[in-house]
Write a protein that holds these residues in place. Structure first.
Motif, PDB file in Angstrom:
ATOM      1  N   TYR A 181     -16.565   5.378  28.253  1.00 16.54           N
ATOM      2  CA  TYR A 181     -17.139   6.662  28.678  1.00 16.54           C
ATOM      3  C   TYR A 181     -16.090   7.759  28.766  1.00 16.54           C
ATOM      4  O   TYR A 181     -16.430   8.942  28.706  1.00 16.54           O
ATOM      5  CB  TYR A 181     -17.810   6.491  30.037  1.00 16.54           C
ATOM      6  CG  TYR A 181     -18.650   7.677  30.435  1.00 16.54           C
ATOM      7  CD1 TYR A 181     -19.896   7.893  29.859  1.00 16.54           C
ATOM      8  CD2 TYR A 181     -18.196   8.603  31.372  1.00 16.54           C
ATOM      9  CE1 TYR A 181     -20.676   8.984  30.205  1.00 16.54           C
ATOM     10  CE2 TYR A 181     -18.958   9.699  31.734  1.00 16.54           C
ATOM     11  CZ  TYR A 181     -20.198   9.882  31.141  1.00 16.54           C
ATOM     12  OH  TYR A 181     -20.953  10.968  31.480  1.00 16.54           O
ATOM     13  N   TRP A 184     -16.173  10.558  26.092  1.00 16.74           N
ATOM     14  CA  TRP A 184     -17.238  11.543  26.225  1.00 16.74           C
ATOM     15  C   TRP A 184     -16.997  12.475  27.410  1.00 16.74           C
ATOM     16  O   TRP A 184     -17.289  13.673  27.327  1.00 16.74           O
ATOM     17  CB  TRP A 184     -18.586  10.830  26.385  1.00 16.74           C
ATOM     18  CG  TRP A 184     -18.862   9.855  25.294  1.00 16.74           C
ATOM     19  CD1 TRP A 184     -18.771   8.496  25.347  1.00 16.74           C
ATOM     20  CD2 TRP A 184     -19.255  10.174  23.952  1.00 16.74           C
ATOM     21  NE1 TRP A 184     -19.084   7.954  24.134  1.00 16.74           N
ATOM     22  CE2 TRP A 184     -19.391   8.951  23.264  1.00 16.74           C
ATOM     23  CE3 TRP A 184     -19.497  11.356  23.269  1.00 16.74           C
ATOM     24  CZ2 TRP A 184     -19.752   8.880  21.927  1.00 16.74           C
ATOM     25  CZ3 TRP A 184     -19.873  11.300  21.946  1.00 16.74           C
ATOM     26  CH2 TRP A 184     -19.995  10.078  21.284  1.00 16.74           C
ATOM     27  N   VAL A 203     -23.300  16.099  25.755  1.00 12.85           N
ATOM     28  CA  VAL A 203     -22.198  15.179  25.469  1.00 12.85           C
ATOM     29  C   VAL A 203     -22.159  14.054  26.499  1.00 12.85           C
ATOM     30  O   VAL A 203     -21.949  12.879  26.168  1.00 12.85           O
ATOM     31  CB  VAL A 203     -20.863  15.945  25.427  1.00 12.85           C
ATOM     32  CG1 VAL A 203     -19.691  14.974  25.396  1.00 12.85           C
ATOM     33  CG2 VAL A 203     -20.819  16.863  24.210  1.00 12.85           C
ATOM     34  N   GLY A 207     -22.524   9.660  26.225  1.00  8.88           N
ATOM     35  CA  GLY A 207     -21.660   8.626  26.779  1.00  8.88           C
ATOM     36  C   GLY A 207     -22.401   7.470  27.399  1.00  8.88           C
ATOM     37  O   GLY A 207     -21.840   6.382  27.557  1.00  8.88           O
TER      38      GLY A 207
END
Length: 453
Positions: A181, A184, A203, A207
């Protein structure tokens, strides 16, 4: 609403509760036992003294005729709005059994009258300040320069995001699973720096997709394509039709203005629900114009845990003007002048079949490809189980809409099932690519609206 013969229902009062705990606590105070000197006036004020744990009773007053919905004042230490005492007082008033006496406004207790006078004076000053700002108090040249600088930052951010999406696709989607993650979140932070919160939010949603279950690469590719489309829309916004360009600006996170012509109608409050994160609470209120047959959305925000306004109870109807925000097919409006306070009504929005609801969403995507859902009222549908899930099936055909995962996890699903009891009901909700989320329902025949969110 200010006439004592037009009282709210208990469901409409409880729809104001900020959480489940307040709803339960307020229900316990909706009887005459703890209350004294309870009264109301034709001007739209309800007051009373509620016995608490201390020696002095709590002074509670509610302005039910407020232009932005009910307003509350209570001497208790609670930081919730409305508190359990305000909810209990409104439930007592809604019962209509004589426990709340009707008196002339000038006979209200001094503490209630002082608060109400001060509140209406503050509302008047706020309206005057807003009118002054609308008359051009700000420097238009300075505002134009700020808008140009922000557009430049967003363009730089969108260009960088395009490059990152290109790198992702060249390296393969499996790399997204391995990166975790953090990739992102760092990209989202870059979009925040570019003053494009809409891009940042999309965005962050990317993630959460890798390793989210079977088929995640397909879902990730679909969302990347939509994000790419939004990027390209912004970078080529001068070539787009005006309405679509306004939609793109809204989707990247630029604030819009409600500059559409005002529409006066009697607006039925269909649904209201809040979503919150660490910094902001967003309130969505759906309205339906009984004359224009339009369903529109009010968006309002509250910071630092404060409840947003307006707090319009579901099932009421208000005569008011609304003005639409710019954008292709956008349902959002701003609430303008109100000509009468909200009042109970038996009106219901006209409904469609499940097949017509799906087609309506498909048509809406032509104007706004990033649209998550559209407001729809389904008529004559029955909630039925479908394996491990639930769906709303047309009473007269084989068509059905699946419920979203969010809807299946809410207590409102069981209220809907109980309300139906196997018989057709009318349901308002949001229909999108993930399914249907029911928000409000009406029983077959006569009956008040039941909130499901």
């Amino acid at each position: 609403m200010t006439q004592q013969g037009a009282r709210w229902t208990a469901d409409q009062v409880l729809a104001l509760a900020p959480d489940v705990a307040s709803r339960k606590a307020g229900s316990k105070l909706g009887t005459a036992g703890p209350w004294s000197e309870a009264g109301s006036s034709d001007e739209g004020t309800v007051w009373g003294l509620c016995k608490g744990s201390g020696s002095k009773p709590y002074q509670t007053v509610v302005d039910i005729a407020g232009a932005a919905g009910p307003a509350y004042k209570c001497s208790c230490p609670s930081r919730k709005f409305p508190c359990k005492h305000a909810l209990g007082l409104l439930l007592l008033w809604a019962g209509g059994d004589g426990a709340v006496a009707t008196v002339p406004a000038d006979q209200a207790p001094q503490w209630a009258g002082q608060w109400l006078a001060g509140r209406r004076e503050r509302v008047s000053r706020k309206a005057e300040r807003a009118a002054g700002a609308a008359d051009g108090g700000a420097d238009p040249q300075a505002a134009r320069r700020r808008a140009e600088r922000r557009a430049e930052r967003i363009t730089a951010g969108a260009t960088e995001l395009e490059q990152r999406l290109t790198d992702l696709l060249r390296g393969g989607l499996a790399a997204a699973e391995q990166a975790g993650y953090g990739l992102w979140e760092e990209t989202a932070a870059r979009m925040v720096d570019a003053q494009a919160p809409g891009l940042a939010a999309r965005v962050r949603e990317l993630g959460a997709i890798p390793s989210s279950g079977p088929g995640w690469p397909v879902r990730l590719l679909e969302e990347c394509a939509l994000l790419h489309l939004l990027d390209e829309g912004w970078l080529r916004r001068e070539r787009l039709p005006l309405d679509l360009a306004a939609t793109v600006r809204s989707r990247v996170g630029l604030p819009g203005s409600a500059d559409g012509p005002p529409v006066r109608d009697r607006w039925l409050v269909l649904a209201r629900y809040d979503t919150a994160d660490a910094k902001l609470t967003t309130r969505r209120t759906w309205l339906h114009g009984t004359g224009c047959d339009r369903t529109v959305l009010l968006l309002s925000y509250g910071a630092a845990g404060r409840a947003p306004e307006p707090a319009l109870p579901v099932g009421l109807c208000l005569e008011a003007e609304v003005a639409a925000y710019a954008g292709a097919g956008q349902p959002r409006v701003a609430l303008g002048e109100q000509f009468a306070p909200p009042a109970p009504t038996r009106a219901r929005p006209p409904g469609v079949t499940t097949a017509q609801a799906a087609a309506r969403y498909g048509r809406a995507l032509r104007d706004d490809p990033w649209l998550e859902s559209v407001p729809v009222t389904l008529s004559e549908v029955i909630p039925v189980p479908a394996g491990d899930s639930w769906q709303l099936a047309d009473a007269g055909s084989d068509h059905a809409l699946p419920l979203t995962a969010a809807a299946r996890s809410r207590p409102g699903l069981w209220r809907l099932v109980a309300l139906s009891g196997g018989a057709p009901v009318t349901v308002f909700g949001e229909c999108g690519h993930r399914g249907f989320t029911p928000l409000t329902a009406w029983p077959h025949g006569e009956g008040a609206a039941v909130t499901l969110c």
